[in-house]
Write an enzyme that holds these catalytic residues in place. Structure first.
Site, PDB file in Angstrom:
ATOM      1  N   SER A 183       0.824  -1.198   0.000  1.00 38.87           N
ATOM      2  CA  SER A 183       0.000   0.000   0.000  1.00 38.87           C
ATOM      3  C   SER A 183       0.870   1.266   0.000  1.00 38.87           C
ATOM      4  O   SER A 183       1.676   1.425  -0.899  1.00 38.87           O
ATOM      5  CB  SER A 183      -0.965  -0.053   1.191  1.00 38.87           C
ATOM      6  OG  SER A 183      -1.982   0.902   1.038  1.00 38.87           O
ATOM      7  N   ASP A 207      -0.055  -4.091  -4.036  1.00 42.50           N
ATOM      8  CA  ASP A 207      -1.143  -3.154  -4.272  1.00 42.50           C
ATOM      9  C   ASP A 207      -0.750  -1.725  -3.870  1.00 42.50           C
ATOM     10  O   ASP A 207      -1.302  -1.158  -2.918  1.00 42.50           O
ATOM     11  CB  ASP A 207      -2.426  -3.582  -3.554  1.00 42.50           C
ATOM     12  CG  ASP A 207      -3.671  -3.094  -4.301  1.00 42.50           C
ATOM     13  OD1 ASP A 207      -3.587  -2.898  -5.532  1.00 42.50           O
ATOM     14  OD2 ASP A 207      -4.725  -2.897  -3.669  1.00 42.50           O
ATOM     15  N   HIS A 284       3.717 -20.741  -7.300  1.00 43.86           N
ATOM     16  CA  HIS A 284       2.760 -21.510  -8.092  1.00 43.86           C
ATOM     17  C   HIS A 284       1.834 -20.660  -8.967  1.00 43.86           C
ATOM     18  O   HIS A 284       1.051 -21.203  -9.737  1.00 43.86           O
ATOM     19  CB  HIS A 284       1.890 -22.339  -7.156  1.00 43.86           C
ATOM     20  CG  HIS A 284       1.113 -21.483  -6.167  1.00 43.86           C
ATOM     21  ND1 HIS A 284       1.690 -20.453  -5.464  1.00 43.86           N
ATOM     22  CD2 HIS A 284      -0.178 -21.497  -5.796  1.00 43.86           C
ATOM     23  CE1 HIS A 284       0.777 -19.883  -4.689  1.00 43.86           C
ATOM     24  NE2 HIS A 284      -0.372 -20.486  -4.885  1.00 43.86           N
TER      25      HIS A 284
END
Ligand code: NAG
Ligand code: NAG
Length: 331
Positions: A183, A207, A284
């Site tokens: 953030s 993000d 993954h």
């Protein structure tokens, strides 16, 4: 109203760090952003609130407002405090210059005790022998959003200064460092990497914060590290994330705006560090290169593959990637 708001933001930013906001009065702009935190409390971000200039000046003057906590495999639970310009604090710690160093930086209204620190740290130490340095910038992060956002570049420069000191005391090379921020913390690690001339191996923005950053030249960018990655999970209008490509490689899990199993903006936002920690363990999640943002939205990206996140210090990649994930760990 839109124009007035824009002018205020532009002058507030110019006043502090002369970073002009691009002159685009047509940009989508929303003054109030509401979100509900982990405790169910609703916070309103007022993007026109007057920043606390006294606090900003203090933050710029005293880099020691940042604190640094070291965790290693020899001390996974109890940290050791590392102090800028105190070589003993580093020499007497478990810091090992021969292994990679992961630096974790929290976001707004947070501290070293809150996520993403515990989860990302534990994923790393379970996986490999590394130094994990958790940065605490809560003195500023606990203030209102406009103040915290304006102080981010100074916090980032302080982190860069600390890493330069660490390098001078121990010889730990920048090419063995990975800075991870969530953030507002994503812009903190961007500024830290910039302070070090873009020489750290990796910078990861989880993000990266959106409000007040869309046209802010101090935001995270591709030149902040050898390889810079951003993972966008709450990028919609009124979301907490920036939602657009800022790095070398930008990932848009599930389209980048809303995440499976999430009903709130905060849940979407937090998914960025949850996904990242899961890839440190499993490596993954595989994205596919997109050529346009419409392809991201329509889920028609068919380009080459690149793995999201992971712990590879020599990772390379470029462009925008989409992937779909599950709703529960490890997604
Ligand atoms: C810390 O360790 C380095 C490398 O071993 C050494 O050069 C330096 O003198 C030490 N500093 C202190 C304060 O002990
Ligand atoms: C790390 O290992 C511990 C002990 O096995 C486990 O409880 C914890 O959930 C693991 N952390 C992560 C993030 O996988």
């Amino acid at each position: 109203m839109k124009v007035v708001a824009f002018l205020f933001l532009a002058s507030a930013t110019l006043l502090v760090n002369s970073s002009p906001i691009k002159e685009d009065v047509e940009a989508p702009y929303q003054r109030f952003i509401e979100f509900t935190d982990e405790e169910g409390q609703t916070h309103t971000i007022d993007l026109e609130a007057k920043p606390n200039m006294e606090l900003i000046e203090e933050i710029e003057r005293i880099p020691a407002n940042n604190a640094y906590y070291l965790f290693t495999r020899r001390n996974q639970i109890l940290s050791q405090t590392l102090t800028l310009n105190n070589a003993n604090s580093i020499n007497n710690s478990n810091f090992n210059a021969a292994v990679p160093t992961i630096v974790i930086v929290h976001g707004w209204l947070s501290s070293r005790l809150t996520e993403p620190n515990p989860t990302v740290r534990s994923a790393y130490l379970n996986k490999s022998d590394v130094n994990v340095i958790v940065v605490d910038w809560s003195r500023l992060a606990m203030s209102d959003y406009t103040t915290a956002a304006l102080g981010v570049p100074a916090i980032g420069r302080g982190v860069g200064e600390f890493l330069r000191f660490l390098n001078s005391v121990t010889g730990a090379p920048f090419e063995n460092m990975h800075l991870v921020g969530f953030s507002l913390g994503a812009h903190v690690v961007g500024n830290a990497g910039r302070e070090l001339g873009g020489r750290v191996a990796r910078v990861t923005g989880l993000d990266p914060a959106g409000p007040l950053w869309n046209y802010n030249t101090n935001r995270l960018r591709a030149s902040d590290g050898v390889y810079v990655e951003a993972i966008h999970t709450d990028g919609g209008l009124g979301g907490l994330g920036i939602g657009s490509a800022v790095a070398d490689a930008d990932f848009f899990p599930n389209g980048g705006n809303s995440q499976p199993g999430c009903l709130t903006s905060l849940c979407n936002h937090n998914r960025a560090w949850e996904l990242f920690a899961a890839t440190v363990t499993y490596n993954h999640l595989v994205g596919q290169l997109c050529t346009t943002t419409l392809q991201i939205t329509w889920n028609t990206c068919r380009g080459q593959q690149l793995r999201l996140g992971n712990e590879d210090l020599r990772k390379t990649g470029r462009g925008m990637y989409r992937l779909d994930t599950g709703r529960r760990y490890p997604y």
